[in-house]
Design a protein around this motif. Structure first.
Motif, PDB file in Angstrom:
ATOM      1  N   ILE A  68      43.316  33.750  30.455  1.00  0.00           N
ATOM      2  CA  ILE A  68      43.017  34.811  31.417  1.00  0.00           C
ATOM      3  C   ILE A  68      44.298  35.089  32.197  1.00  0.00           C
ATOM      4  N   GLU A  69      44.748  36.333  32.157  1.00  0.00           N
ATOM      5  CA  GLU A  69      45.985  36.730  32.830  1.00  0.00           C
ATOM      6  C   GLU A  69      45.672  37.540  34.086  1.00  0.00           C
ATOM      7  N   PRO A  70      46.680  37.723  34.940  1.00  0.00           N
ATOM      8  CA  PRO A  70      46.497  38.634  36.081  1.00  0.00           C
ATOM      9  C   PRO A  70      46.271  40.057  35.578  1.00  0.00           C
ATOM     10  N   PRO A  71      45.454  40.867  36.244  1.00  0.00           N
ATOM     11  CA  PRO A  71      44.755  40.550  37.484  1.00  0.00           C
ATOM     12  C   PRO A  71      43.378  39.904  37.274  1.00  0.00           C
ATOM     13  N   GLU A  72      42.915  39.804  36.016  1.00  0.00           N
ATOM     14  CA  GLU A  72      41.566  39.291  35.756  1.00  0.00           C
ATOM     15  C   GLU A  72      41.378  37.866  36.263  1.00  0.00           C
ATOM     16  N   ILE A  73      42.453  37.077  36.271  1.00  0.00           N
ATOM     17  CA  ILE A  73      42.330  35.682  36.693  1.00  0.00           C
ATOM     18  C   ILE A  73      41.887  35.554  38.149  1.00  0.00           C
TER      19      ILE A  73
END
Length: 308
Positions: A78-83
């Motif tokens: 999971i990467e930004p911005p979803e994290i």
């Protein structure tokens, strides 16, 4: 007779007034009691609200790798911005979640089929991204870097000999630039980790790298087999399952690890200077070091900060 009657009437009037006063006092007491009960209820509610804590961690420059595979059979990330909304991610919930009673993010890992490249172990671990969502922008020792975390081992399983399994809780990982990768004919940008910090049976253990041939230059120095593991270093203080603080300070040719602000391990040598050829990024969380059936670990992070 009239005088006697007046005395009787006066007595009755006094009794009436006394009863009225008592009733009013009882009402006042009941009223005061109700107020006290209501205040106590409000205090309890306030106390309950105070128990909800959130970790002091900004995830806008981190991605996470979890011990579960995605639809392509690779470790789920999971990467930004979803994290930043990981707490509502159903896939992440078993492996990265908020413990609001302790104010921490819990990283949970165990042996699964989800292994990252070049390792047999699984992880629930953060990877620094200086530019959110981008792996190609990293830092060198000359640039300087600082990471500080407040954390604790939450739970960890034992091996067949009754000893706790080891967990890597912090790392500095090396990375080849695209040009370096192409120069030595590699198919990825992976370089060795210059720093691994372990929770090892209740103590903090540090491992780093040594250059085998001190005269090595590019391109020889870029190969993973040009580097060897050092003997490792154990801090004296036993942290056990208590909360502790780790700091990592990096500058040109130097790396310092600090435990709880009072124990230091300093690396300032030719190996650190030579390491300046690589790019790097921080990692933090739970890189679990066991493949034993039924084994697992949970690491709590209360605070995590990075600066450059």
């Amino acid at each position: 007779m009239s005088s006697f009657r007046n005395i009787i009437l006066s007595a009755i009037l006094l009794m009436f007034l006394s009863v009225n006063a008592n009733c009013q006092t009882q009402k006042d007491n009941v009223s005061n009691s109700d107020v006290k009960v209501e205040k106590q209820k409000k205090k309890k509610k306030k106390k309950k609200k105070k128990k909800v804590k959130l970790p002091d961690i900004d995830l806008s420059h981190w991605k996470v790798t979890l011990p579960v595979t995605n639809d392509k059979g690779k470790p789920y990330e999971i990467e930004p911005p979803e994290i930043e909304d990981f707490a509502s991610n159903e896939i992440a919930k078993p492996y990265m979640y908020i413990d609001s009673t302790k104010g921490a993010i819990v990283f949970h890992a165990m042996p699964t089929a989800s292994k990252t490249r070049n390792t047999k172990y699984t992880r629930s671990e953060l990877r620094e991204q200086m530019v959110p969502g981008e792996n190609n922008v990293n830092w060198t020792f000359k640039d300087g870097a600082y990471m500080k975390g407040k954390l604790a081992m939450d739970e960890v399983s034992r091996d067949d000999n009754g000893k706790y399994h080891r967990v890597i809780i912090m790392q500095i990982h090396g990375r080849l630039t695209n040009e370096q990768r192409d120069l030595i004919g590699e198919d990825d940008n992976n370089a060795p980790p210059i720093l691994k910090i372990y929770w090892d049976k209740g103590k903090i253990r540090v491992k780093t790298k040594l250059l085998k041939n001190l005269n090595a230059q590019v391109p020889e120095i870029l190969h993973e087999d040009a580097w060897d593991d050092d003997e490792g270093f154990n801090f004296e203080q036993e942290v056990g399952f208590s909360k502790f603080t780790l700091e990592v300070k990096v500058s040109d040719g130097k790396m310092v690890i600090i435990l709880n602000g009072n124990e230091y391990k300093v690396y300032e040598n030719i190996h650190m200077k030579k390491w300046g050829v690589f790019e790097n990024y921080f990692k933090a969380g739970n890189y679990f070091q066991s493949r034993d059936e039924g084994s697992y670990a949970k690491v709590r992070y209360y605070e995590l900060e990075v600066s450059h």
